[in-house]
Design an enzyme around this catalytic site. Structure first.
Site, short mmCIF file in Angstrom:
data_model
loop_
_atom_site.label_atom_id
_atom_site.label_comp_id
_atom_site.label_asym_id
_atom_site.label_seq_id
_atom_site.Cartn_x
_atom_site.Cartn_y
_atom_site.Cartn_z
N ARG A 112 -33.48 -22.38 14.76
CA ARG A 112 -34.40 -23.52 14.74
C ARG A 112 -35.49 -23.35 15.83
O ARG A 112 -36.61 -23.78 15.64
CB ARG A 112 -33.66 -24.85 14.88
CG ARG A 112 -34.55 -26.05 14.66
CD ARG A 112 -33.77 -27.36 14.51
NE ARG A 112 -33.28 -27.58 13.17
CZ ARG A 112 -33.99 -28.12 12.17
NH1 ARG A 112 -35.23 -28.51 12.38
NH2 ARG A 112 -33.46 -28.27 10.98
N GLU A 151 -34.17 -36.82 15.03
CA GLU A 151 -34.54 -35.86 16.06
C GLU A 151 -36.02 -35.79 16.43
O GLU A 151 -36.35 -35.63 17.60
CB GLU A 151 -34.07 -34.46 15.64
CG GLU A 151 -32.57 -34.36 15.58
CD GLU A 151 -32.11 -33.06 14.97
OE1 GLU A 151 -32.32 -32.87 13.75
OE2 GLU A 151 -31.56 -32.23 15.69
N1 LUZ Z 1 -27.21 -28.38 12.57
C1 LUZ Z 1 -27.14 -27.28 11.80
C2 LUZ Z 1 -28.38 -28.92 12.92
O1 LUZ Z 1 -26.04 -26.79 11.53
N2 LUZ Z 1 -28.26 -26.74 11.31
C3 LUZ Z 1 -29.49 -27.22 11.59
O2 LUZ Z 1 -30.50 -26.69 11.14
C4 LUZ Z 1 -29.56 -28.35 12.44
N3 LUZ Z 1 -30.74 -28.86 12.80
C5 LUZ Z 1 -30.78 -29.89 13.61
C6 LUZ Z 1 -29.60 -30.44 14.09
N4 LUZ Z 1 -28.42 -29.97 13.73
MO1 MOS Z 2 -27.50 -32.48 15.50
S1 MOS Z 2 -28.41 -31.69 17.09
O1 MOS Z 2 -25.93 -32.64 15.58
O2 MOS Z 2 -28.45 -33.00 14.35
#
Ligand code: LUZ
Ligand code: MOS
Length: 756
Positions: free
Chosen positions: A304, A709
């Site tokens: 990410r 987020e």
């Molecule tokens: N969790 C995940 C996440 O497994 N993949 C993601 O792309 C993600 N993005 C944001 C927060 N949690």
């Molecule tokens: Mo998340 S950082 O558990 O979307």
């Protein structure tokens, strides 16, 4: 439309794992952990603890019937350490006792001899030692080597961002009750019930269907319970399986701080190339991610970061490389933004440094390079709308930036030690799990014979209000009051193979699944009504808890219709599945369309810094946020305010310090780890929601965009506003681009000292 849990919360009546009445015979677990960051286990003696009053059993790795493995992506995570310990706080043994007090006291009678090995805390040191969890990964487009030769300005530098403690109010906790045969029922404070289920089954050597996981709600999570609720839940399952008695585990705050991972600190190198007007031509960046001792979600988080390496800007030539560096810290993990904030900070730091070195105002460079419709991200996806630039322009209006800048200049020329600063922070965040397969959800809806509605989905309520949104959607399909609907606990027997509630996507995906299931039932009900009225089903619809025929209300109410349908032997339940449409990604080329859409907005932050003391206040934050057509404006506002403050905390006062030799966490209490409180909250936060991109049907939730987020990254603006105030005090040279900007750092930077 309010948050339906608010009343329970305010009255103290919400049930968390720790509040569940303990079943008869419940044992209490306490976990013996390593006090050494890296070492070889020479001996482990639990006999004295086993003889301690009230202790029923002490469990170590050798008692595990299945695999001693809790990894989800890379399989490198033991539940209990066997031969080596890799971080301070790593679980080694579990004590089960009649009371919690006995379990904790018995921990003192376990002795472990460890031969200390060298501990690595710094990700760059780990990288030099070749300690990478997976090979480095690179995203690129254009040709940076060629383009850099055409740049009028080439800016090089480094940037550092610190970790962050999740500080959910409810610490990690679980309760496991054994059932018939080998069946187990786990109540866990987890964002990922299906992860807990799968991994508990693997550790116990059982098929998944023998383990049922149930989640009522979490007292906060922020990513800290996406993967890291799992070990504690699995420990209760292991204890229940081995003793045949219920087992409860609730971490103490101090244990939670020390034993669980945090946001990943990043250390980054960058090269930014611009033409003489300030147009960005080249971006090269290397991220050294401090992954901690085991992989956890680090590889997905790094991914990410790569997706967000250019922030809100269009850059034609990019090369971004990320390294997951294995260190001897507790495994760092998901945290709101999931690697996005770390990458965006580096981008903003580079632009700021370019401004200092070229003299072009920072907001000019930012504005000139904002992504336009039709331009592409380095990973190939086209940006379809103009929300970044429109939010920027609206934010300038909302904050009267021109006038405000004049006022700030005037204030700064009149004031000797107090200086004001302002910054613009554009945000563009991709919505969907970056791994396409995770973008699926399911719902199970029952309509009961009294017309009340029960909804189960894979979404976990953690205070964000996802259940309120799902209820709204269901009530809307049936055209009944929201209070006639209920969202049940999240349960792996009702909804199987679910993705964690994460990536800001839970309301979108689970809400759509619930909507599909409700529409299916509505279709059947209207068929029944068309039989009753002997008319075409197309003429009928539901409105105000009644059946309508064209423009006219009939005398058939919702409740009567449901009862008629039941008497008619109609299925009043439905299960539905939702898969986010149109997303794909090819990891061999690192190109595709990984996100359903992006969420964009801009924050304008104004601060006052006391340059004698190093202290500061956040005076005002103006935010323009493109949230689509809002489903629940009050919840959206709450999410933005909370995320903003959490983001500001990350870049200002929240400082995690580790002893660089022993790897011990120094900020291990709330006396030493400071988080924003109500008096630090900005004096004024103005949030303006702007309409913009129209999402296709079935993308987003009824036209609303994900909210969890994206607003976190508005907080990054506080770091740059503080820096700009410091520059007004006379700071000339570019500073270390290091977050958090604690008051100590402000002072040391202004006095030319070095507080690293
Ligand atoms: N969790 C995940 C996440 O497994 N993949 C993601 O792309 C993600 N993005 C944001 C927060 N949690
Ligand atoms: Mo998340 S950082 O558990 O979307």
């Amino acid at each position: 439309m309010k948050h339906f849990d608010a009343e329970l919360h305010v009255k103290g009546k919400s049930m968390f794992v720790g509040d569940i009445p303990e079943p008869e015979g419940t044992l209490h677990a306490a976990v013996f952990t390593s006090s050494c960051a890296h070492g070889k286990i020479l001996s482990l003696d639990t006999s004295e603890a086993e003889a301690f009053p009230g202790v029923i059993r002490v469990i170590t790795a050798k008692d595990i019937p299945g695999e001693n493995e809790i990894g989800n992506i890379v399989l490198d995570e033991p539940l209990l350490a066997e031969k080596t310990v890799h971080f301070t706080g790593e679980p080694v043994a579990i004590v089960l006792a009649e009371t919690r007090c006995q379990a904790y006291n018995a921990l003192n009678f376990i002795s472990m001899e460890v031969e200390e090995l060298e501990a690595v805390v710094d990700p760059r040191v780990a990288a030099k030692l070749g300690e990478l969890i997976v090979p480095p990964r690179t995203f690129s487009c254009g040709n940076t080597e060629r383009a850099i030769r055409e740049c009028a300005h080439v800016i090089r530098g480094t940037a550092e961002t610190g970790g962050q403690e999740h500080l959910y109010l409810e610490t990690q906790s679980a309760l496991c009750v054994p059932g018939e045969g080998d069946a187990l029922h786990i109540t866990s404070s987890t964002q990922g019930p299906s992860f807990v289920q799968k991994i508990a089954a693997g550790v116990l050597g059982l098929p998944i269907h023998l383990v049922q996981v149930d989640v009522v709600r979490l007292g906060g999570a922020f990513g800290g319970k996406e993967d890291q609720a799992t070990p504690w839940a699995v420990m209760t399952a292991l204890g229940a399986h081995l003793t045949g008695r219920p087992v409860k585990l609730v971490l103490k705050r101090h244990e939670d701080l020390v034993n669980t991972g945090k946001r990943h600190p990043y250390s980054s190198d960058f090269t930014l190339g611009l033409d003489d007007c300030g147009k960005i031509l080249v971006w090269e960046v290397d991220y050294y991610q401090n992954s901690g001792a085991v992989s956890d979600l680090s590889t997905a988080i790094l991914e990410r970061s790569l997706f967000h390496c250019t922030g809100s800007y269009f850059i034609p030539n990019v090369r971004a490389t990320g390294y997951c560096c294995r260190t001897n810290l507790a495994p760092n993990t998901a945290f709101r933004g999931f690697g996005g904030p770390q990458a965006m900070f580096v981008m903003e730091a580079a632009i700021h440094k370019a401004s200092v070195e070229t003299g072009i105002p920072v907001d000019h460079i930012q504005k000139m390079n904002l992504m336009k419709p039709g331009e592409r991200f380095p990973y190939g996806m086209e940006f379809p709308c103009d929300e970044i630039r429109s939010s920027w322009n609206l934010a300038e209006e909302l904050a009267y930036t021109e006038k405000t800048r004049r006022n700030i200049r005037k204030f700064n020329s009149d004031s000797r030690y107090l200086k004001k600063g302002i910054s613009m922070m554009p945000v563009c965040f991709g919505i969907s799990f970056a791994s396409p397969f995770l973008n699926q959800a399911s719902a199970l809806v029952h309509v009961y014979t009294d017309g009340s509605v029960s909804i189960s989905t894979g979404a976990v309520e953690m205070g964000q209000g996802v259940n309120s949104r799902i209820r709204q959607v269901a009530a809307d399909v049936f055209s009944i009051p929201v209070k006639r609907t209920r969202v049940e606990s999240t349960n792996t027997t009702r909804n199987a193979n679910t993705s964690p509630t994460a990536a800001s996507s839970a309301a979108d995906m689970n809400g759509n699944a619930a909507q599909i299931a409700c529409k299916e039932i509505r279709g059947r009900l209207l068929e029944v009504a068309s039989g009753i009225f002997d008319c075409e089903v197309e003429n009928l619809h539901l409105k105000h808890s009644n059946v309508w025929n064209g423009e006219k209300a009939t005398d058939l109410s919702w409740n009567q219709l449901v009862m008629k349908a039941y008497m008619n032997r109609t299925d009043l339940s439905s299960h539905a599945h939702y898969a986010t449409p149109g997303i794909h990604f090819d990891k061999t080329t690192e190109k595709g369309r990984p996100f359903a859409y992006h969420v964009s907005g801009t924050a304008v932050t104004e601060v006052t810094v006391d340059c004698m003391l190093g202290t500061y206040r956040i005076d005002r934050v103006n935010i323009v946020h493109h949230g689509g057509s809002l489903l629940n404006p009050l919840l959206d506002r709450g999410q933005i305010e909370g995320a903003l403050l959490q983001g500001i905390g990350w870049v200002t006062m929240e400082e995690l310090a580790w002893d660089s030799r022993s790897g011990r966490l120094l900020a291990d209490t709330l006396a030493t780890y400071k988080v924003p409180d109500i008096s630090f909250t900005p004096d004024e936060v103005n949030i303006h929601f702007a309409e913009g991109e129209k999402l296709e049907d079935g993308v987003g939730l009824n036209g609303s965009k994900a909210i969890g987020e994206p607003p976190f990254m508005y907080g990054i603006g506080a770091w740059f506003a503080i820096l700009n105030a410091m520059r007004a005090f006379g700071l000339k040279a570019p500073p270390d681009y290091t977050a958090p900007m604690t008051p100590e750092r402000v002072l040391m930077t202004l006095t030319g000292g070095n507080n690293n």
